[in-house]
Design a protein around this motif. Structure first.
Motif, mmCIF file in Angstrom:
data_model
loop_
_atom_site.group_PDB
_atom_site.id
_atom_site.type_symbol
_atom_site.label_atom_id
_atom_site.label_comp_id
_atom_site.label_asym_id
_atom_site.label_seq_id
_atom_site.Cartn_x
_atom_site.Cartn_y
_atom_site.Cartn_z
ATOM 1 N N GLY A 20 0.816 -1.208 0.000
ATOM 2 C CA GLY A 20 0.000 0.000 0.000
ATOM 3 C C GLY A 20 0.846 1.251 0.000
ATOM 4 O O GLY A 20 1.982 1.252 0.465
ATOM 5 N N ASN A 40 0.209 5.752 0.301
ATOM 6 C CA ASN A 40 -0.679 6.905 0.336
ATOM 7 C C ASN A 40 0.093 8.226 0.248
ATOM 8 O O ASN A 40 -0.418 9.267 0.627
ATOM 9 N N ARG A 42 1.379 7.345 -5.901
ATOM 10 C CA ARG A 42 1.017 6.069 -5.288
ATOM 11 C C ARG A 42 1.155 4.901 -6.255
ATOM 12 O O ARG A 42 1.633 3.833 -5.870
ATOM 13 N N HIS A 43 0.755 5.079 -7.514
ATOM 14 C CA HIS A 43 0.900 4.004 -8.500
ATOM 15 C C HIS A 43 2.371 3.651 -8.713
ATOM 16 O O HIS A 43 2.738 2.474 -8.734
ATOM 17 N N TYR A 60 -6.666 -1.250 -5.552
ATOM 18 C CA TYR A 60 -7.865 -0.704 -4.911
ATOM 19 C C TYR A 60 -7.503 0.551 -4.129
ATOM 20 O O TYR A 60 -6.436 0.620 -3.519
ATOM 21 N N GLU A 61 -8.402 1.517 -4.134
ATOM 22 C CA GLU A 61 -8.219 2.711 -3.308
ATOM 23 C C GLU A 61 -9.036 2.523 -2.034
ATOM 24 O O GLU A 61 -10.224 2.207 -2.086
ATOM 25 N N THR A 62 -8.366 2.707 -0.896
ATOM 26 C CA THR A 62 -9.017 2.491 0.393
ATOM 27 C C THR A 62 -8.765 3.670 1.318
ATOM 28 O O THR A 62 -7.720 4.316 1.261
ATOM 29 N N GLU A 63 -9.746 3.922 2.166
ATOM 30 C CA GLU A 63 -9.573 5.012 3.123
ATOM 31 C C GLU A 63 -8.723 4.534 4.295
ATOM 32 O O GLU A 63 -8.677 3.345 4.606
ATOM 33 N N ASP A 68 -3.953 10.873 3.608
ATOM 34 C CA ASP A 68 -4.509 10.593 2.285
ATOM 35 C C ASP A 68 -4.954 9.134 2.181
ATOM 36 O O ASP A 68 -4.480 8.262 2.911
ATOM 37 N N TRP A 69 -5.850 8.876 1.226
ATOM 38 C CA TRP A 69 -6.309 7.523 0.963
ATOM 39 C C TRP A 69 -5.172 6.686 0.369
ATOM 40 O O TRP A 69 -4.241 7.220 -0.231
ATOM 41 N N LEU A 128 -3.607 3.452 -2.023
ATOM 42 C CA LEU A 128 -3.751 2.487 -3.090
ATOM 43 C C LEU A 128 -3.150 1.198 -2.551
ATOM 44 O O LEU A 128 -2.057 1.206 -1.971
ATOM 45 N N ASN A 129 -3.881 0.088 -2.709
ATOM 46 C CA ASN A 129 -3.442 -1.201 -2.181
ATOM 47 C C ASN A 129 -3.539 -2.272 -3.249
ATOM 48 O O ASN A 129 -4.397 -2.209 -4.133
#
Length: 92
Positions: free
Chosen positions: A9, A11, A15-16, A40-43, A51-52, A54-55
């Motif tokens: 993950g 944030n 992020r990518h 997936y984007e997760t809070e 920040d949210w 990416l996982n």
């Protein structure tokens, strides 16, 4: 050869690109990447003022012991991760 599943993950920053860099570094840590999940984007959880994320999950193969694998993953994290005060590695 042992099959492992690693949750990645990011944030911060790009992020990518951070996820791509982490996946690419796994080979040097002794993990042969077999498959990568969708991203997936997760809070955030617990500490919400950030920040949210990416996982994704990586399926890999390794001959390392669990302790040696963890050591290799921590080297990747130390090299690439942004400093912060929250723990990054959770063992269950």
């Amino acid at each position: 050869m042992t099959i492992v599943y690693l949750s990645l993950g990011s944030n911060v920053g790009d992020r990518h690109q951070n996820l791509r860099t982490a996946v690419a570094a796994l080979d040097d840590a002794g993990v042969r990447v077999r498959r990568i999940s969708k991203i997936y984007e997760t809070e955030p959880v617990d500490y919400l003022d950030q920040d949210w994320f990416l996982n994704c999950v990586v399926e890999g193969e390794t001959d390392l012991t669990a302790a040696d694998l963890l050591q290799g993953l921590r080297r990747i994290e130390k090299k690439w991760a942004a400093p912060r005060h929250l723990p990054r590695v959770h063992a269950s």
